[in-house]
Design a protein around this motif. Structure first.
Motif, PDB file in Angstrom:
ATOM      1  N   HIS A 104      -0.191   0.682  -7.657  1.00  0.00           N
ATOM      2  CA  HIS A 104      -1.595   0.975  -7.340  1.00  0.00           C
ATOM      3  C   HIS A 104      -2.448   1.091  -8.600  1.00  0.00           C
ATOM      4  O   HIS A 104      -3.634   0.754  -8.580  1.00  0.00           O
ATOM      5  N   SER A 105      -1.868   1.582  -9.674  1.00  0.00           N
ATOM      6  CA  SER A 105      -2.643   1.852 -10.882  1.00  0.00           C
ATOM      7  C   SER A 105      -2.857   0.621 -11.751  1.00  0.00           C
ATOM      8  O   SER A 105      -3.831   0.558 -12.514  1.00  0.00           O
ATOM      9  N   ASP A 106      -1.965  -0.369 -11.667  1.00  0.00           N
ATOM     10  CA  ASP A 106      -2.101  -1.539 -12.539  1.00  0.00           C
ATOM     11  C   ASP A 106      -1.683  -2.833 -11.861  1.00  0.00           C
ATOM     12  O   ASP A 106      -1.452  -3.845 -12.528  1.00  0.00           O
ATOM     13  N   GLY A 107      -1.594  -2.832 -10.531  1.00  0.00           N
ATOM     14  CA  GLY A 107      -1.216  -4.035  -9.796  1.00  0.00           C
ATOM     15  C   GLY A 107      -2.401  -4.958  -9.587  1.00  0.00           C
ATOM     16  O   GLY A 107      -3.444  -4.819 -10.240  1.00  0.00           O
ATOM     17  N   PRO A 108      -2.275  -5.910  -8.675  1.00  0.00           N
ATOM     18  CA  PRO A 108      -3.382  -6.824  -8.382  1.00  0.00           C
ATOM     19  C   PRO A 108      -4.646  -6.069  -7.990  1.00  0.00           C
ATOM     20  O   PRO A 108      -4.584  -4.972  -7.427  1.00  0.00           O
ATOM     21  N   VAL A 109      -5.797  -6.649  -8.277  1.00  0.00           N
ATOM     22  CA  VAL A 109      -7.084  -6.000  -8.009  1.00  0.00           C
ATOM     23  C   VAL A 109      -7.204  -5.638  -6.532  1.00  0.00           C
ATOM     24  O   VAL A 109      -7.672  -4.551  -6.173  1.00  0.00           O
ATOM     25  N   LEU A 138     -10.133   5.846  -8.845  1.00  0.00           N
ATOM     26  CA  LEU A 138     -10.421   6.034  -7.424  1.00  0.00           C
ATOM     27  C   LEU A 138      -9.193   5.856  -6.539  1.00  0.00           C
ATOM     28  O   LEU A 138      -9.232   6.217  -5.365  1.00  0.00           O
ATOM     29  N   ILE A 139      -8.111   5.310  -7.070  1.00  0.00           N
ATOM     30  CA  ILE A 139      -6.914   5.145  -6.243  1.00  0.00           C
ATOM     31  C   ILE A 139      -6.437   6.513  -5.763  1.00  0.00           C
ATOM     32  O   ILE A 139      -6.571   7.516  -6.461  1.00  0.00           O
ATOM     33  N   TYR A 140      -5.899   6.559  -4.519  1.00  0.00           N
ATOM     34  CA  TYR A 140      -5.458   7.856  -4.001  1.00  0.00           C
ATOM     35  C   TYR A 140      -4.225   8.366  -4.728  1.00  0.00           C
ATOM     36  O   TYR A 140      -3.906   9.564  -4.680  1.00  0.00           O
ATOM     37  N   GLY A 141      -3.510   7.480  -5.449  1.00  0.00           N
ATOM     38  CA  GLY A 141      -2.346   7.889  -6.226  1.00  0.00           C
ATOM     39  C   GLY A 141      -1.447   6.702  -6.515  1.00  0.00           C
ATOM     40  O   GLY A 141      -1.660   5.594  -6.006  1.00  0.00           O
ATOM     41  N   GLU A 142      -0.473   6.942  -7.347  1.00  0.00           N
ATOM     42  CA  GLU A 142       0.542   5.944  -7.667  1.00  0.00           C
ATOM     43  C   GLU A 142       1.900   6.469  -7.226  1.00  0.00           C
ATOM     44  O   GLU A 142       2.220   7.650  -7.400  1.00  0.00           O
ATOM     45  N   ASN A 143       2.720   5.581  -6.620  1.00  0.00           N
ATOM     46  CA  ASN A 143       4.072   5.950  -6.208  1.00  0.00           C
ATOM     47  C   ASN A 143       5.052   5.711  -7.348  1.00  0.00           C
ATOM     48  O   ASN A 143       5.235   4.569  -7.779  1.00  0.00           O
ATOM     49  N   VAL A 180       0.824  -1.209   0.000  1.00  0.00           N
ATOM     50  CA  VAL A 180       0.000   0.000   0.000  1.00  0.00           C
ATOM     51  C   VAL A 180       0.855   1.254   0.000  1.00  0.00           C
ATOM     52  O   VAL A 180       0.623   2.191  -0.765  1.00  0.00           O
ATOM     53  N   PHE A 181       1.867   1.293   0.869  1.00  0.00           N
ATOM     54  CA  PHE A 181       2.665   2.505   1.036  1.00  0.00           C
ATOM     55  C   PHE A 181       4.097   2.376   0.530  1.00  0.00           C
ATOM     56  O   PHE A 181       4.843   3.356   0.532  1.00  0.00           O
ATOM     57  N   GLY A 182       4.495   1.196   0.118  1.00  0.00           N
ATOM     58  CA  GLY A 182       5.888   0.996  -0.267  1.00  0.00           C
ATOM     59  C   GLY A 182       6.744   0.825   0.981  1.00  0.00           C
ATOM     60  O   GLY A 182       6.249   0.745   2.102  1.00  0.00           O
ATOM     61  N   SER A 183       8.060   0.781   0.793  1.00  0.00           N
ATOM     62  CA  SER A 183       8.965   0.597   1.930  1.00  0.00           C
ATOM     63  C   SER A 183      10.152   1.539   1.801  1.00  0.00           C
ATOM     64  O   SER A 183      10.507   1.978   0.697  1.00  0.00           O
ATOM     65  N   GLY A 212      15.781   7.671  -0.459  1.00  0.00           N
ATOM     66  CA  GLY A 212      14.747   7.155  -1.336  1.00  0.00           C
ATOM     67  C   GLY A 212      13.874   8.319  -1.742  1.00  0.00           C
ATOM     68  O   GLY A 212      13.622   9.225  -0.942  1.00  0.00           O
ATOM     69  N   ALA A 213      13.400   8.339  -2.956  1.00  0.00           N
ATOM     70  CA  ALA A 213      12.611   9.461  -3.449  1.00  0.00           C
ATOM     71  C   ALA A 213      11.415   8.943  -4.239  1.00  0.00           C
ATOM     72  O   ALA A 213      11.542   8.052  -5.081  1.00  0.00           O
ATOM     73  N   ILE A 214      10.238   9.509  -3.937  1.00  0.00           N
ATOM     74  CA  ILE A 214       8.984   9.058  -4.546  1.00  0.00           C
ATOM     75  C   ILE A 214       8.165  10.277  -4.956  1.00  0.00           C
ATOM     76  O   ILE A 214       8.080  11.263  -4.220  1.00  0.00           O
ATOM     77  N   ILE A 215       7.543  10.195  -6.107  1.00  0.00           N
ATOM     78  CA  ILE A 215       6.514  11.159  -6.496  1.00  0.00           C
ATOM     79  C   ILE A 215       5.174  10.438  -6.415  1.00  0.00           C
ATOM     80  O   ILE A 215       4.979   9.400  -7.066  1.00  0.00           O
ATOM     81  N   LEU A 216       4.262  10.973  -5.605  1.00  0.00           N
ATOM     82  CA  LEU A 216       2.910  10.421  -5.532  1.00  0.00           C
ATOM     83  C   LEU A 216       2.053  11.211  -6.515  1.00  0.00           C
ATOM     84  O   LEU A 216       1.965  12.436  -6.416  1.00  0.00           O
ATOM     85  N   ALA A 217       1.457  10.519  -7.476  1.00  0.00           N
ATOM     86  CA  ALA A 217       0.710  11.196  -8.536  1.00  0.00           C
ATOM     87  C   ALA A 217      -0.710  10.659  -8.644  1.00  0.00           C
ATOM     88  O   ALA A 217      -0.948   9.456  -8.535  1.00  0.00           O
ATOM     89  N   GLU A 218      -1.654  11.570  -8.837  1.00  0.00           N
ATOM     90  CA  GLU A 218      -3.041  11.191  -9.064  1.00  0.00           C
ATOM     91  C   GLU A 218      -3.216  10.675 -10.492  1.00  0.00           C
ATOM     92  O   GLU A 218      -2.549  11.150 -11.416  1.00  0.00           O
ATOM     93  N   HIS A 219      -4.126   9.733 -10.647  1.00  0.00           N
ATOM     94  CA  HIS A 219      -4.516   9.256 -11.974  1.00  0.00           C
ATOM     95  C   HIS A 219      -5.961   9.694 -12.198  1.00  0.00           C
ATOM     96  O   HIS A 219      -6.880   9.063 -11.676  1.00  0.00           O
ATOM     97  N   PRO A 220      -6.183  10.785 -12.930  1.00  0.00           N
ATOM     98  CA  PRO A 220      -7.548  11.276 -13.148  1.00  0.00           C
ATOM     99  C   PRO A 220      -8.468  10.181 -13.673  1.00  0.00           C
ATOM    100  O   PRO A 220      -8.086   9.374 -14.524  1.00  0.00           O
ATOM    101  N   GLY A 221      -9.681  10.165 -13.128  1.00  0.00           N
ATOM    102  CA  GLY A 221     -10.642   9.148 -13.538  1.00  0.00           C
ATOM    103  C   GLY A 221     -10.518   7.843 -12.789  1.00  0.00           C
ATOM    104  O   GLY A 221     -11.300   6.917 -13.035  1.00  0.00           O
TER     105      GLY A 221
END
Length: 507
Positions: free
Chosen positions: A324-329, A304-309, A246-249, A293-302
């Motif tokens: 989050h955008s294309d992983g397991p259901v 419901l996921i809160y974002g992709e890391n 969910v949040f990465g490590s 470690g560096a992450i950009i959290l980005a919204e995917h318009p359209g």
């Protein structure tokens, strides 16, 4: 002949029987009080959750003079300058470092480090005033944790969410005609019928919303408990591994000095590689070290996921993503729980719908206990003290929120005391209710008090920032506060109550 020890006079038997009845009555009263306390906590969760839908607007209201941008309006170079300036102020590499990018709900650029201490930045990346949202943070602590220690608070709130799921399901099953009578409203006349119709109509109209919000709230709240069980059972006690999907490590620590990862290049590369996504947060672990470690959290318009890391390296190259955008259901569903629970999708229209439905579930929570108290009274088992305590809870919660509101906007109270003020005022009002003799007058006084405090809070805030307000949202929040205050004052105005009584007598 029976011995004296075996002989009992009718008088002593009566005393014993009365003693047993008194004990049972005390136990029943205690049981009712516990039930009322659970109902009160659920009501507070519903009210605070309704307010939390607008937490971004409240943040903009609390600091209405911060620079605001169009979505995506902060240039990558300006973002990097703001990050560099903040890191220079900190003086040493913080364990965690955050950059908030402008979004539709919160169109501001900000930087913060470990203890949430941070600053706003302008379009050139220059740091401005410190980020300070005491009332918004108070609301967050109230709704997420009931101001209890984090794990305990989440667990209690999760249990209340699970109970709400049960109440929604059992309420529908217990009223087979609830959908047929969806528009039957008898708000005049019999008090129990009026309360029941209001309760049932709001319940059926908002049933899908109530169920979804309750399920997601229970899942979010009870995740901490489930994580301990799953980590101990399946992950050899590795607690962090449970949350990794969910949040990465965080990467392995290496404190050897190194250049800070190139944020400007990373934002530019993300725009080229992931077309259409909207970056809204940059998170860095041990920046300025080889182990960063560096992450950009980005919204995917359209979505419901809160974002992709999206992960990036020292040079700003995008090296991968969490999934989050294309992983397991299942992962995508979990990543959508926060968004669905708080209505943070679809912009302001969805927030307004959530606000109305949140108000409805708060009313359902209140009327459910009202109906129970009315039924007790009609069956010859009135509980006047419980009725007064419940009235103090229903109308004392807005008044206590008003007191916390004044404490936050006045700036004269330490942020940590805002929480204490809320709970002390609420508990004080519940205690005071036990001395009241007129429940209606007591309730009206609480409504008048809540309305007056809201007006005072708006006046204090407006006066402090007179001529400096740059946020349109802050103006609309002021309007919403004043409309809410007007409703409370109108509901509690004694003259209005008097006219109603005269009219009823004339009829």
């Amino acid at each position: 002949m029976a011995s004296d020890s075996q002989t009992q006079s009718p008088a002593s038997a009566g005393v014993k029987a009365n003693g047993q009845k008194g004990f049972v009555a005390q136990m029943i009263s205690g049981h009712s009080a516990v039930g009322l306390a659970v109902g009160a906590l659920m009501y507070i969760i519903c009210v605070s959750g309704t307010l939390m839908v607008f937490h971004e607007e409240f943040q903009r209201w609390e600091q209405p003079n911060a620079t605001e941008f169009a979505v995506g309006g902060a240039e990558p170079a300006a973002v990097a300058r703001a990050a560099d300036a903040a890191l220079a102020r900190v003086g040493e590499s913080p364990h965690h470092f955050y950059v908030g990018l402008p979004t539709e709900g919160l169109p501001r650029l900000s930087v913060a480090y470990d203890d949430s201490h941070g600053w706003f930045a302008d379009a050139d990346g220059n740091l401005g005033e410190e980020v300070h949202h005491p009332w918004s943070e108070f609301l967050e602590g109230l709704h997420y944790y009931l101001h209890l220690p984090n794990t305990l608070g989440l667990t209690v709130v999760g249990i209340l969410g699970a109970m709400l799921v049960g109440l929604v399901i059992s309420g529908v099953l217990a009223h087979p005609k609830i959908f047929r009578d969806a528009f039957a409203m008898r708000l005049r006349g019999n008090k129990q019928l009026a309360e029941a119709d209001l309760h049932n109509r709001l319940s059926v109209w908002g049933a899908p919303f109530h169920f979804v919000v309750a399920v997601t709230g229970a899942a979010i709240g009870l995740a901490s408990v489930l994580s301990y069980i799953a980590a101990d059972t399946y992950l050899e006690g590795d607690f962090e591994a449970f949350y990794e999907p969910v949040f990465g490590s965080d990467p392995a620590e290496d404190e050897t000095p190194a250049p800070v990862a190139n944020i400007a290049a990373a934002l530019t590369n993300l725009k080229a590689e992931a077309e259409g996504v909207v970056p809204w947060y940059v998170m860095m672990h041990d920046p300025g070290t080889k182990g960063q470690g560096a992450i950009i959290l980005a919204e995917h318009p359209g979505r419901l996921i809160y974002g992709e890391n999206y992960y990036f390296d020292e040079a700003g190259t995008i090296t991968g993503k969490l999934g989050h955008s294309d992983g397991p259901v299942g992962q995508q569903i979990v990543a959508s729980a926060y968004t669905v629970h708080f209505g943070s999708f679809g912009g302001l229209p969805v927030k307004l719908i959530y606000g109305v439905l949140g108000l409805a579930i708060s009313i359902v929570s209140a009327t459910g206990v009202n109906i129970w108290l009315i039924k007790r009274r009609e069956k010859g088992r009135p509980a006047p003290k419980l009725e007064l305590a419940w009235a103090a809870t229903i109308w004392g919660t807005p008044l206590a929120l008003g007191c916390s509101f004044i404490a936050a906007v006045s700036g004269m109270v330490d942020d940590a005391l805002i929480t204490a003020i809320f709970w002390l005022v609420l508990l004080g009002l519940i205690s005071l209710s036990l001395l009241a003799t007129d429940r209606a007058a007591f309730s009206r006084g609480l409504r008048m008090g809540a309305g007056g405090l809201i007006v005072l809070g708006v006046a204090l805030k407006w006066g402090a920032y007179w001529g400096e307000v740059t946020s349109p949202a802050a103006v609309w929040v002021n309007v919403a506060f004043l409309m809410t205050a007007a409703i409370f004052i109108w509901q509690g105005w004694p003259a209005r109550r008097g006219r109603k009584m005269v009219s009823s007598a004339a009829e």
